[in-house]
Design a protein around this motif. Structure first.
Motif, PDB file in Angstrom:
ATOM      1  N   UNK A  50       0.751  -1.020   0.059  1.00 55.44           N
ATOM      2  CA  UNK A  50       0.046   0.044   0.000  1.00 55.44           C
ATOM      3  C   UNK A  50       0.867   1.187   0.022  1.00 55.44           C
ATOM      4  N   UNK A  51       0.478   2.231  -0.718  1.00 55.78           N
ATOM      5  CA  UNK A  51       1.356   3.621  -0.912  1.00 55.78           C
ATOM      6  C   UNK A  51       0.983   4.493   0.405  1.00 55.78           C
ATOM      7  N   UNK A  52       2.197   5.103   0.800  1.00 56.10           N
ATOM      8  CA  UNK A  52       2.185   5.988   2.062  1.00 56.10           C
ATOM      9  C   UNK A  52       1.615   7.328   1.323  1.00 56.10           C
ATOM     10  N   UNK A  53       0.558   7.743   2.169  1.00 57.02           N
ATOM     11  CA  UNK A  53      -0.251   9.181   1.905  1.00 57.02           C
ATOM     12  C   UNK A  53       0.459  10.166   2.647  1.00 57.02           C
ATOM     13  N   UNK A  54       0.964   9.874   3.791  1.00 55.29           N
ATOM     14  CA  UNK A  54       1.455  10.780   4.382  1.00 55.29           C
ATOM     15  C   UNK A  54       2.662  12.138   3.505  1.00 55.29           C
ATOM     16  N   UNK A  55       1.994  13.425   3.677  1.00 58.81           N
ATOM     17  CA  UNK A  55       2.887  14.543   2.867  1.00 58.81           C
ATOM     18  C   UNK A  55       2.778  14.395   1.416  1.00 58.81           C
ATOM     19  N   UNK A  56       1.609  13.504   0.773  1.00 58.89           N
ATOM     20  CA  UNK A  56       1.508  13.607  -0.511  1.00 58.89           C
ATOM     21  C   UNK A  56       0.756  14.954  -1.003  1.00 58.89           C
ATOM     22  N   UNK A  57       0.983  15.194  -2.229  1.00 60.65           N
ATOM     23  CA  UNK A  57       0.299  16.729  -2.550  1.00 60.65           C
ATOM     24  C   UNK A  57      -1.411  16.457  -2.545  1.00 60.65           C
ATOM     25  N   UNK A  58      -1.932  17.123  -1.762  1.00 60.44           N
ATOM     26  CA  UNK A  58      -3.504  17.203  -1.595  1.00 60.44           C
ATOM     27  C   UNK A  58      -4.208  17.225  -3.029  1.00 60.44           C
ATOM     28  N   UNK A  59      -3.734  17.987  -4.069  1.00 60.67           N
ATOM     29  CA  UNK A  59      -4.219  17.802  -5.394  1.00 60.67           C
ATOM     30  C   UNK A  59      -4.132  16.511  -5.855  1.00 60.67           C
ATOM     31  N   UNK A  60      -2.848  15.757  -5.693  1.00 60.85           N
ATOM     32  CA  UNK A  60      -2.883  14.421  -6.469  1.00 60.85           C
ATOM     33  C   UNK A  60      -3.682  13.617  -5.543  1.00 60.85           C
ATOM     34  N   UNK A  61      -3.881  13.750  -4.341  1.00 61.67           N
ATOM     35  CA  UNK A  61      -4.601  12.711  -3.657  1.00 61.67           C
ATOM     36  C   UNK A  61      -6.246  12.785  -4.112  1.00 61.67           C
ATOM     37  N   UNK A  62      -6.374  14.234  -4.280  1.00 63.59           N
ATOM     38  CA  UNK A  62      -7.964  14.590  -4.658  1.00 63.59           C
ATOM     39  C   UNK A  62      -7.947  13.708  -6.211  1.00 63.59           C
ATOM     40  N   UNK A  63      -7.281  13.905  -6.977  1.00 63.44           N
ATOM     41  CA  UNK A  63      -7.182  13.553  -8.361  1.00 63.44           C
ATOM     42  C   UNK A  63      -7.466  11.934  -8.395  1.00 63.44           C
ATOM     43  N   UNK A  64      -6.475  11.348  -7.479  1.00 62.27           N
ATOM     44  CA  UNK A  64      -6.253   9.958  -7.762  1.00 62.27           C
ATOM     45  C   UNK A  64      -7.970   9.462  -6.990  1.00 62.27           C
ATOM     46  N   UNK A  65      -8.374   9.897  -5.813  1.00 60.56           N
ATOM     47  CA  UNK A  65      -9.669   9.179  -5.429  1.00 60.56           C
ATOM     48  C   UNK A  65     -10.679   9.672  -6.204  1.00 60.56           C
ATOM     49  N   UNK A  66     -10.844  10.790  -6.854  1.00 61.17           N
ATOM     50  CA  UNK A  66     -11.935  11.052  -8.085  1.00 61.17           C
ATOM     51  C   UNK A  66     -11.765  10.228  -9.000  1.00 61.17           C
ATOM     52  N   UNK A  67     -10.516   9.718  -9.680  1.00 55.61           N
ATOM     53  CA  UNK A  67     -10.392   8.954 -10.641  1.00 55.61           C
ATOM     54  C   UNK A  67     -10.781   7.411 -10.327  1.00 55.61           C
ATOM     55  N   UNK A  68     -10.523   6.974  -9.140  1.00 52.15           N
ATOM     56  CA  UNK A  68     -11.113   5.917  -8.468  1.00 52.15           C
ATOM     57  C   UNK A  68     -12.524   5.829  -8.582  1.00 52.15           C
ATOM     58  N   UNK A  69     -12.906   6.797  -8.118  1.00 49.42           N
ATOM     59  CA  UNK A  69     -14.601   7.161  -7.729  1.00 49.42           C
ATOM     60  C   UNK A  69     -15.355   6.829  -9.136  1.00 49.42           C
ATOM     61  N   UNK A  70     -14.617   7.549 -10.199  1.00 50.83           N
ATOM     62  CA  UNK A  70     -15.342   7.635 -11.578  1.00 50.83           C
ATOM     63  C   UNK A  70     -14.900   6.455 -12.183  1.00 50.83           C
ATOM     64  N   UNK A  71     -14.185   5.534 -12.066  1.00 46.37           N
ATOM     65  CA  UNK A  71     -13.706   4.477 -12.800  1.00 46.37           C
ATOM     66  C   UNK A  71     -12.686   4.853 -13.821  1.00 46.37           C
ATOM     67  N   UNK A  72     -11.977   5.758 -13.382  1.00 46.18           N
ATOM     68  CA  UNK A  72     -10.865   6.147 -14.570  1.00 46.18           C
ATOM     69  C   UNK A  72      -9.616   5.589 -14.234  1.00 46.18           C
ATOM     70  N   UNK A  73      -9.503   4.847 -12.971  1.00 45.42           N
ATOM     71  CA  UNK A  73      -8.064   4.352 -12.699  1.00 45.42           C
ATOM     72  C   UNK A  73      -8.133   3.023 -12.549  1.00 45.42           C
ATOM     73  N   UNK A  74      -7.400   2.375 -13.138  1.00 44.89           N
ATOM     74  CA  UNK A  74      -7.450   0.792 -13.229  1.00 44.89           C
ATOM     75  C   UNK A  74      -6.126   0.306 -12.472  1.00 44.89           C
ATOM     76  N   UNK A  75      -5.682  -1.037 -12.754  1.00 47.40           N
ATOM     77  CA  UNK A  75      -4.558  -1.457 -11.858  1.00 47.40           C
ATOM     78  C   UNK A  75      -5.013  -2.217 -10.785  1.00 47.40           C
ATOM     79  N   UNK A  76      -3.974  -2.882 -10.295  1.00 48.53           N
ATOM     80  CA  UNK A  76      -4.470  -3.845  -9.153  1.00 48.53           C
ATOM     81  C   UNK A  76      -5.367  -3.420  -7.843  1.00 48.53           C
ATOM     82  N   UNK A  77      -4.848  -2.262  -7.549  1.00 52.46           N
ATOM     83  CA  UNK A  77      -5.558  -1.629  -6.413  1.00 52.46           C
ATOM     84  C   UNK A  77      -6.852  -0.937  -6.611  1.00 52.46           C
TER      85      UNK A  77
END
Length: 105
Positions: free
Chosen positions: A50-77
């Motif tokens: 699992x990736x560490x989230x501490x200190x990650x860019x808030x913009x990156x985290x938002x983008x990643x979560x929204x992409x997961x929510x919208x089904x736009x992000x693939x991969x094992x996780x």
């Protein structure tokens, strides 16, 4: 001079958008119950897969979560993350992102 003025205006606009998009870290702390199992309360992953989230860019985290929510992000996780992200509003995502981005890596 014109270039300097343009650069200053772009910088101010970017800052205004970033400041406006910022979530509430305290509210985010209230929403991370499901996240903690893999990413830890402090954003330090509970296992190496699992990736560490501490200190990650808030913009990156938002983008990643929204992409997961919208089904736009693939991969094992994606199979694990998409159902969790679908339960989150834009505000929840911004708040969670603010919380984890403020944690010390």
């Amino acid at each position: 001079m014109k270039i300097l003025t343009t650069a200053l205006l772009v910088s101010c606009a970017t800052f205004a958008v970033t400041a406006q998009a910022a979530g509430d870290a305290d509210a985010g702390a209230e929403k991370i119950a499901v996240c903690v199992a893999c990413h830890g309360k402090d954003g330090k992953a509970t296992a190496p897969i699992y990736p560490n989230l501490a200190g990650q860019s808030a913009q990156y985290l938002e983008s990643a979560l929204k992409a997961y929510r919208e089904g736009q992000r693939g991969g094992g996780m994606a199979m694990m993350m998409a159902p969790q992200a679908k339960q989150l509003s834009d505000e929840d995502i911004a708040n969670i992102a603010a919380y984890y981005s403020q944690q010390t890596p």
